[in-house]
Design a protein around this motif. Structure first.
Motif, PDB file in Angstrom:
ATOM      1  N   ILE A 347       0.861  -1.182   0.000  1.00 19.22           N
ATOM      2  CA  ILE A 347       0.000   0.000   0.000  1.00 19.22           C
ATOM      3  C   ILE A 347       0.892   1.224   0.000  1.00 19.22           C
ATOM      4  CG2 ILE A 347      -1.747   1.298   1.295  1.00 19.22           C
ATOM      5  CD1 ILE A 347      -2.719  -1.467   2.351  1.00 19.22           C
ATOM      6  N   LYS A 352       2.500  -3.947   3.937  1.00 25.37           N
ATOM      7  CA  LYS A 352       1.762  -4.008   5.204  1.00 25.37           C
ATOM      8  C   LYS A 352       1.318  -5.440   5.456  1.00 25.37           C
ATOM      9  CE  LYS A 352       0.565   0.616   5.801  1.00 25.37           C
ATOM     10  NZ  LYS A 352       0.082   1.432   6.886  1.00 25.37           N
ATOM     11  N   LEU A 354      -1.566  -7.285   7.290  1.00 29.22           N
ATOM     12  CA  LEU A 354      -2.856  -7.055   7.930  1.00 29.22           C
ATOM     13  C   LEU A 354      -3.345  -8.382   8.492  1.00 29.22           C
ATOM     14  CD1 LEU A 354      -4.263  -5.073   4.887  1.00 29.22           C
ATOM     15  CD2 LEU A 354      -3.151  -4.109   6.900  1.00 29.22           C
ATOM     16  N   LEU A 370     -15.728  -8.050   1.376  1.00 27.99           N
ATOM     17  CA  LEU A 370     -14.364  -7.537   1.197  1.00 27.99           C
ATOM     18  C   LEU A 370     -13.444  -8.584   0.579  1.00 27.99           C
ATOM     19  CD1 LEU A 370     -13.547  -5.423   4.379  1.00 27.99           C
ATOM     20  CD2 LEU A 370     -14.307  -4.667   2.144  1.00 27.99           C
TER      21      LEU A 370
ATOM     22  N   ASN B  78     -11.853  -1.899   7.871  1.00 26.67           N
ATOM     23  CA  ASN B  78     -11.291  -3.163   7.373  1.00 26.67           C
ATOM     24  C   ASN B  78     -10.997  -3.173   5.877  1.00 26.67           C
ATOM     25  OD1 ASN B  78     -11.262  -5.042   9.744  1.00 26.67           O
ATOM     26  ND2 ASN B  78     -13.367  -4.319   9.833  1.00 26.67           N
ATOM     27  N   ASP B 125      -5.690  -0.465   9.711  1.00 25.82           N
ATOM     28  CA  ASP B 125      -4.379  -1.123   9.618  1.00 25.82           C
ATOM     29  C   ASP B 125      -3.754  -0.869   8.254  1.00 25.82           C
ATOM     30  OD1 ASP B 125      -4.601  -2.093  12.130  1.00 25.82           O
ATOM     31  OD2 ASP B 125      -5.314  -4.080  11.539  1.00 25.82           O
ATOM     32  N   ALA B 126      -4.607  -0.831   7.243  1.00 21.61           N
ATOM     33  CA  ALA B 126      -4.080  -0.713   5.876  1.00 21.61           C
ATOM     34  C   ALA B 126      -3.702   0.726   5.528  1.00 21.61           C
ATOM     35  CB  ALA B 126      -5.119  -1.231   4.885  1.00 21.61           C
ATOM     36  N   PHE B 127      -4.543   1.681   5.917  1.00 26.12           N
ATOM     37  CA  PHE B 127      -4.326   3.061   5.457  1.00 26.12           C
ATOM     38  C   PHE B 127      -4.070   4.038   6.609  1.00 26.12           C
ATOM     39  CE2 PHE B 127      -7.261   0.865   2.544  1.00 26.12           C
ATOM     40  CZ  PHE B 127      -6.471   0.848   1.412  1.00 26.12           C
ATOM     41  N   ASN B 128      -3.732   3.513   7.764  1.00 24.62           N
ATOM     42  CA  ASN B 128      -3.455   4.316   8.965  1.00 24.62           C
ATOM     43  C   ASN B 128      -4.684   5.080   9.434  1.00 24.62           C
ATOM     44  OD1 ASN B 128      -0.871   3.308   8.834  1.00 24.62           O
ATOM     45  ND2 ASN B 128      -0.150   5.007   7.595  1.00 24.62           N
TER      46      ASN B 128
END
Lengths: 373, 244
Positions: A347, A352, A354, A370, B78, B125-128
């Motif tokens: 990203i 990252k 997750l 998702l 999420n 978590d992914a994009f702060n």
């Protein structure tokens, strides 16, 4: 390993392949590394394997390196390059070829392993920065090598393995012969084609037969492949032998069966044969039909719990993940505590990691549709 | 791609907003591609104009707005695909008899005021940190009631023949307020829920007169016959939407 107490809880990987630093936390029975192609899933399995190998560098080098090339190298430079790329090399320099893996178990025992490579001058061509790395040239004199090693034309350098308090140094030659050494944990690495190695399948058969587990295994296998009546090893007249599946009263060599059936035998057989171990499985969903996946994941969990096996596996198949989570939809304990899904994602040019437990992953898929890859 | 969410209370609100945006901003109905963990009866409509997607979600009840809002925040937390992130969120809530503080508490306490943009920050978590620009709009904006009251008032304020029709309908329905069909609350005729029921009946009468050919058709088809953008009150109510 006898219980979850001996399972890995957290692992930190530093300077291994493309990973600069990555901490993987709250590991559990089944740990699925999910993500697109080339995002580093296999690298994580290799790093965990490196840690489990401890000082047994031979096991690490003889499993991790050949599986990427099916054991074929274009000579010494190709092999040297494969070794070099185990390390995260800043600015293409040979200056600091050192990776470390730190792990904490659930029993709070902490262990570290570092591998440091000092290449011989034979790999000089591969060091794009070698004119600036003058101090490395000094190492090229092979000062630490004895006369005999110095004369070996395929000497690639030294690998220094350390746990922080104890260090062992091994010369690396093209034949990759290392003296056996102490490991941290028993570990088994299964790449996507490992099931085609007939000797491994024979070892699994032997392990199950000796521990009287073959019958139980056959019963599980029949849930997926009901046509299998029996599994046995039959010797030839020349003292060699082969492994057979019996179908309709006919004994058919295992090599004639499809990859799905062979891989089932190999993966589940491994869990039964190599108990209390770390099992690292690449592309778990590969070769399996969706209909067989629920029974596969049930078997993975069953033999993880029963025999204290901690499983690390990769996949980029969301269908497999959905099937696995739905198989355990009514098992709250499994979803909450026995499975973790780690997604590696690039990203904004940052890798990252997750993480979700099974319950969270299922909710994200079912409620929000998702994509977890 | 840009994704906007509009939460409203009921199906009428949803259809009105959708029709208005189609008439005025050139949006068209499209296939929905996102899931928000909604209940079966919370049937969302998706409209788009090129890469701008708007998801109009009826919460089906004022008290359910908060849950829908929380689900959108949870999904955003999420989300792993940057292209799917929600950038703006509108909440249309019926004023009814509630104070501004009550209305805010029915959605999210981070909202600072009605009719004012608030940046809702969500840790990811992914994009702060993800920011969703959020606005809470009360309907009607300047009086108590709900969307039906707003429709009626809008026609009255616009004057002309429609004003006469609405006034007559108001008069007629009010004389029938004790009939069983208009009494959601059996005990008290003047209970606010009965008043809202009568407003719904009045809007039904109005739409049937404005489009008699559709008198037995679906409400949404009747709504489509009306040029909502000619009502100044509607343009004012939905002017914030033109920022999507």
């Amino acid at each position: 390993m006898n219980s979850k107490e001996d399972f890995y809880k957290d692992i930190t990987i530093e300077n291994f392949r493309a990973i600069e630093k990555l901490k993987i936390e709250k590991l559990t029975n089944i740990n699925l590394f999910f993500g697109g192609n080339n995002c580093g899933k296999t690298t994580i399995l290799e790093a965990i394997f490196a840690h489990a190998c401890g000082f047994n560098a031979g096991a690490f080098f003889n499993i991790v390196l050949p599986k990427r090339t099916q054991g074929n190298y274009f000579g010494i430079y190709d092999m040297g390059e494969n070794i070099i790329h185990l390390f995260r090399i800043g600015s293409n320099s040979f200056e600091k070829m050192k990776f470390s893996i730190n792990a904490t178990d659930y029993n709070e025992e902490k262990k570290q392993i570092t591998y440091e490579f000092n290449p011989s001058n034979i790999l000089d061509d591969l060091n794009l920065n070698h004119f600036n790395d003058i101090h490395i040239l000094k190492n090229f004199n092979n000062e630490n090598q004895n006369e005999e090693t110095n004369k070996t034309p395929d000497y690639l350098g030294d690998i220094k393995v350390s746990n922080g308090s104890r260090t062992k140094t091994f010369p690396i030659n093209l034949n990759m012969n290392f003296p056996a050494n102490t490991t941290f944990k028993a570990a088994n690495y299964s790449d996507i084609l490992a099931h085609r190695n007939l000797l491994s399948s024979m070892a699994i058969y032997s392990g199950m037969k000796r521990s009287n587990k073959l019958e139980e295994f056959l019963k599980d296998m029949k849930d997926v492949f009901p046509e299998i009546e029996n599994i046995e090893v039959i010797p030839f007249r020349n003292n060699a032998s082969n492994l057979y599946f019996e179908v309709n009263g006919k004994k058919i060599p295992i090599s004639l069966f499809g990859d799905g059936m062979r891989r089932w035998f190999y993966l589940i057989g491994n869990l039964i044969t190599y108990k209390n171990s770390v099992h690292l499985i690449e592309e778990i969903d590969s070769t399996f039909h969706p209909d067989s996946m629920p029974i596969l994941v049930k078997a993975l969990y069953k033999y993880s719990e029963l025999y204290g096996n901690q499983i690390f596996m990769t996949s980029h198949n969301q269908e497999f993940l959905e099937i696995m989570l739905n198989t355990f939809k009514d098992n709250q304990d499994f979803l909450e505590n026995k499975i973790k899904i780690f997604t590696l994602k690039n990203i904004n040019n940052e890798i990252k990691l997750l993480s979700l437990n099974g319950e969270e992953a299922l909710k994200n898929i079912e409620d929000y549709g998702l994509e977890l890859r | 791609m840009k994704h906007t969410i509009i939460i409203c209370e009921g199906i009428t609100d949803r259809d009105l907003i959708s029709i208005y945006l189609q008439q005025v901003n050139g949006y068209t109905l499209t296939k929905n591609t996102q899931k928000f963990g909604l209940d079966r009866d919370q049937k969302l409509l998706t409209i788009n104009k090129e890469d701008n997607f708007i998801y109009i979600i009826p919460s089906i009840g004022k008290t359910k707005i908060k849950t829908v809002f929380e689900k959108i925040c949870d999904k955003t937390k999420n989300e792993r695909n940057e292209d799917n992130l929600i950038s703006k969120l509108y909440v249309f809530i019926d004023s009814d008899e509630d104070s501004q503080e009550n209305l805010i508490s029915l959605v999210d306490d981070r909202i600072t005021a009605i009719n004012k943009w608030t940046d809702i920050k969500i840790k990811s978590d992914a994009f702060n940190l993800i920011t969703i620009k959020t606005i809470l709009l009360a309907i009607p904006p300047y009086e108590k009631g709900a969307i039906e009251r707003f429709v009626l008032s809008s026609f009255i304020d616009n004057g002309g023949e429609e004003k006469r029709i609405v006034n007559k309908i108001e008069e007629c329905v009010e004389t029938l307020k004790d009939v069983k069909y208009l009494r959601k609350n059996k005990e008290n005729v003047d209970n606010p829920s009965n008043k809202r029921f009568r407003d719904k009946a009045k809007v039904g009468c109005l739409l049937s007169i404005l489009s008699p050919d559709w008198s037995t058709g679906e409400m949404v088809e009747k709504l489509k016959q009306i040029e909502w953008y000619k009502l100044d009150n509607f343009n004012r109510l939905y002017e914030k939407l033109s920022e999507t």
